[in-house]
Write a protein that holds these residues in place. Structure first.
Motif, PDB file in Angstrom:
ATOM      1  N   ALA A  49       0.976  -1.003   0.082  1.00 55.92           N
ATOM      2  CA  ALA A  49       0.174   0.186  -0.199  1.00 55.92           C
ATOM      3  C   ALA A  49       0.506   0.911  -0.125  1.00 55.92           C
ATOM      4  CB  ALA A  49      -0.871   0.108   0.980  1.00 55.92           C
ATOM      5  N   MET A  50       2.157   1.262   0.336  1.00 54.02           N
ATOM      6  CA  MET A  50       2.625   2.284   0.607  1.00 54.02           C
ATOM      7  C   MET A  50       2.597   3.155  -1.071  1.00 54.02           C
ATOM      8  SD  MET A  50       6.374   1.243   3.157  1.00 54.02           S
ATOM      9  CE  MET A  50       7.292   0.280   1.519  1.00 54.02           C
ATOM     10  N   ILE A  51       3.352   1.945  -1.850  1.00 51.04           N
ATOM     11  CA  ILE A  51       3.008   2.994  -3.422  1.00 51.04           C
ATOM     12  C   ILE A  51       1.397   4.010  -3.511  1.00 51.04           C
ATOM     13  CG2 ILE A  51       3.425   2.687  -5.434  1.00 51.04           C
ATOM     14  CD1 ILE A  51       4.527  -0.303  -5.202  1.00 51.04           C
ATOM     15  N   PHE A  52       0.339   3.546  -2.881  1.00 46.14           N
ATOM     16  CA  PHE A  52      -0.291   4.265  -3.850  1.00 46.14           C
ATOM     17  C   PHE A  52      -0.655   5.242  -1.927  1.00 46.14           C
ATOM     18  CE2 PHE A  52      -1.297  -0.164  -4.841  1.00 46.14           C
ATOM     19  CZ  PHE A  52      -0.824  -0.056  -6.611  1.00 46.14           C
ATOM     20  N   ILE A  53      -0.592   4.806  -0.957  1.00 46.78           N
ATOM     21  CA  ILE A  53      -0.387   6.154  -0.596  1.00 46.78           C
ATOM     22  C   ILE A  53       0.735   7.433  -0.518  1.00 46.78           C
ATOM     23  CG2 ILE A  53       0.542   6.486   1.960  1.00 46.78           C
ATOM     24  CD1 ILE A  53      -0.480   3.880   3.380  1.00 46.78           C
ATOM     25  N   LYS A  54       1.464   7.388  -1.255  1.00 51.90           N
ATOM     26  CA  LYS A  54       2.509   7.734  -1.161  1.00 51.90           C
ATOM     27  C   LYS A  54       2.380   8.521  -2.703  1.00 51.90           C
ATOM     28  CE  LYS A  54       7.178   8.978  -2.626  1.00 51.90           C
ATOM     29  NZ  LYS A  54       9.017   8.197  -2.290  1.00 51.90           N
ATOM     30  N   GLU A  55       1.668   7.925  -3.201  1.00 50.58           N
ATOM     31  CA  GLU A  55       0.756   8.963  -4.434  1.00 50.58           C
ATOM     32  C   GLU A  55      -0.153   9.787  -4.558  1.00 50.58           C
ATOM     33  OE1 GLU A  55       0.065   5.594  -7.545  1.00 50.58           O
ATOM     34  OE2 GLU A  55       2.489   5.750  -8.051  1.00 50.58           O
ATOM     35  N   ASP A  56      -0.858   8.950  -3.241  1.00 52.41           N
ATOM     36  CA  ASP A  56      -2.976   9.744  -3.319  1.00 52.41           C
ATOM     37  C   ASP A  56      -2.164  10.550  -2.420  1.00 52.41           C
ATOM     38  OD1 ASP A  56      -4.484   7.977  -5.007  1.00 52.41           O
ATOM     39  OD2 ASP A  56      -4.813   6.917  -3.387  1.00 52.41           O
ATOM     40  N   LEU A  57      -1.333  10.442  -1.894  1.00 56.14           N
ATOM     41  CA  LEU A  57      -1.694  11.926  -0.242  1.00 56.14           C
ATOM     42  C   LEU A  57      -0.499  12.885  -1.080  1.00 56.14           C
ATOM     43  CD1 LEU A  57      -2.582   9.140   3.183  1.00 56.14           C
ATOM     44  CD2 LEU A  57      -3.727  11.321   1.353  1.00 56.14           C
ATOM     45  N   LYS A  58       1.250  12.443  -1.546  1.00 58.37           N
ATOM     46  CA  LYS A  58       1.873  13.401  -2.062  1.00 58.37           C
ATOM     47  C   LYS A  58       2.983  13.609  -0.617  1.00 58.37           C
ATOM     48  CE  LYS A  58      -0.206  14.099  -6.223  1.00 58.37           C
ATOM     49  NZ  LYS A  58      -0.702  13.331  -6.169  1.00 58.37           N
ATOM     50  N   VAL A  59       2.817  12.209   0.178  1.00 61.40           N
ATOM     51  CA  VAL A  59       4.092  12.860   1.169  1.00 61.40           C
ATOM     52  C   VAL A  59       5.054  12.012   0.606  1.00 61.40           C
ATOM     53  CG1 VAL A  59       2.208  12.030   2.595  1.00 61.40           C
ATOM     54  CG2 VAL A  59       3.223   9.748   1.899  1.00 61.40           C
ATOM     55  N   ASN A  60       6.164  12.610   1.365  1.00 62.35           N
ATOM     56  CA  ASN A  60       8.021  12.063   0.935  1.00 62.35           C
ATOM     57  C   ASN A  60       8.240  10.727   1.408  1.00 62.35           C
ATOM     58  OD1 ASN A  60       8.505  12.635   3.676  1.00 62.35           O
ATOM     59  ND2 ASN A  60       9.174  14.915   3.259  1.00 62.35           N
ATOM     60  N   ASP A  61       9.406  10.361   1.251  1.00 63.40           N
ATOM     61  CA  ASP A  61       9.838   9.238   1.804  1.00 63.40           C
ATOM     62  C   ASP A  61       9.910   9.492   3.735  1.00 63.40           C
ATOM     63  OD1 ASP A  61      10.061   7.701  -0.660  1.00 63.40           O
ATOM     64  OD2 ASP A  61      11.949   8.809  -1.289  1.00 63.40           O
ATOM     65  N   THR A  62      10.242  10.195   4.183  1.00 65.78           N
ATOM     66  CA  THR A  62      10.539   9.740   5.223  1.00 65.78           C
ATOM     67  C   THR A  62       8.930  10.436   6.163  1.00 65.78           C
ATOM     68  OG1 THR A  62      12.193  11.299   5.367  1.00 65.78           O
ATOM     69  CG2 THR A  62      11.422  11.334   7.566  1.00 65.78           C
ATOM     70  N   GLN A  63       7.838  10.780   5.413  1.00 69.81           N
ATOM     71  CA  GLN A  63       6.356  10.375   6.349  1.00 69.81           C
ATOM     72  C   GLN A  63       5.928   8.821   6.011  1.00 69.81           C
ATOM     73  OE1 GLN A  63       4.765  13.622   3.836  1.00 69.81           O
ATOM     74  NE2 GLN A  63       5.183  15.252   5.818  1.00 69.81           N
ATOM     75  N   ILE A  64       6.550   8.439   4.869  1.00 68.42           N
ATOM     76  CA  ILE A  64       6.006   6.847   4.706  1.00 68.42           C
ATOM     77  C   ILE A  64       6.973   6.734   5.123  1.00 68.42           C
ATOM     78  CG2 ILE A  64       6.170   4.881   2.903  1.00 68.42           C
ATOM     79  CD1 ILE A  64       4.280   6.661   2.125  1.00 68.42           C
ATOM     80  N   SER A  65       8.011   6.092   5.699  1.00 65.30           N
ATOM     81  CA  SER A  65       8.531   5.569   6.908  1.00 65.30           C
ATOM     82  C   SER A  65       7.934   5.776   8.161  1.00 65.30           C
ATOM     83  CB  SER A  65       9.969   5.512   6.875  1.00 65.30           C
ATOM     84  OG  SER A  65      10.628   6.894   7.101  1.00 65.30           O
ATOM     85  N   ILE A  66       7.684   6.824   8.445  1.00 66.92           N
ATOM     86  CA  ILE A  66       7.232   6.647   9.533  1.00 66.92           C
ATOM     87  C   ILE A  66       5.674   6.374  10.046  1.00 66.92           C
ATOM     88  CG2 ILE A  66       6.123   8.572  11.301  1.00 66.92           C
ATOM     89  CD1 ILE A  66       7.902  10.287  10.306  1.00 66.92           C
TER      90      ILE A  66
END
Length: 110
Positions: A49-66
């Motif tokens: 789901a990380m791929i889609f969360i990153k695209e949909d919410l426009k977050v950076n890698d640090t926010q995804i890792s958190i």
């Protein structure tokens, strides 16, 4: 054990020694393995789901890792809290409480 038999199964040996299979230990082993499978499933879903969360919410890698690490932190907090809850409420009410929490989380997410 009969004469002429070279190999004895574990079940036969346990029956001869007066020991049987410990049903509680087997039950705990099954539950522990199911919990591990569910945790692994949740981790796999999160990694997909990380791929889609990153695209949909426009977050950076640090926010995804958190966001991904929060899953492990919540698991740690839950495992630490359940010991005290078990001591305070007992095993039946602890199971009921965790089941209600799981059901509530499923209803909120669904």
């Amino acid at each position: 054990m009969e004469e002429g038999k070279g190999v004895v199964s574990i079940d036969e040996a346990n029956r001869e020694n007066g020991k049987g299979i410990n049903k509680y230990a087997c039950g705990f082993a099954v539950v522990a393995s199911m919990i591990s499978i569910i945790f692994g499933y949740g981790t796999a879903i999160m990694s997909g789901a990380m791929i889609f969360i990153k695209e949909d919410l426009k977050v950076n890698d640090t926010q995804i890792s958190i966001l991904v690490k929060i899953l492990n932190v919540c698991t740690l907090v839950g495992s630490l809290a359940v010991g005290r809850t078990y001591d305070f409420l007992g095993h039946r009410y602890t199971i009921v409480l965790t089941s209600v929490m799981f059901l509530g989380g499923s209803v909120l997410m669904g």
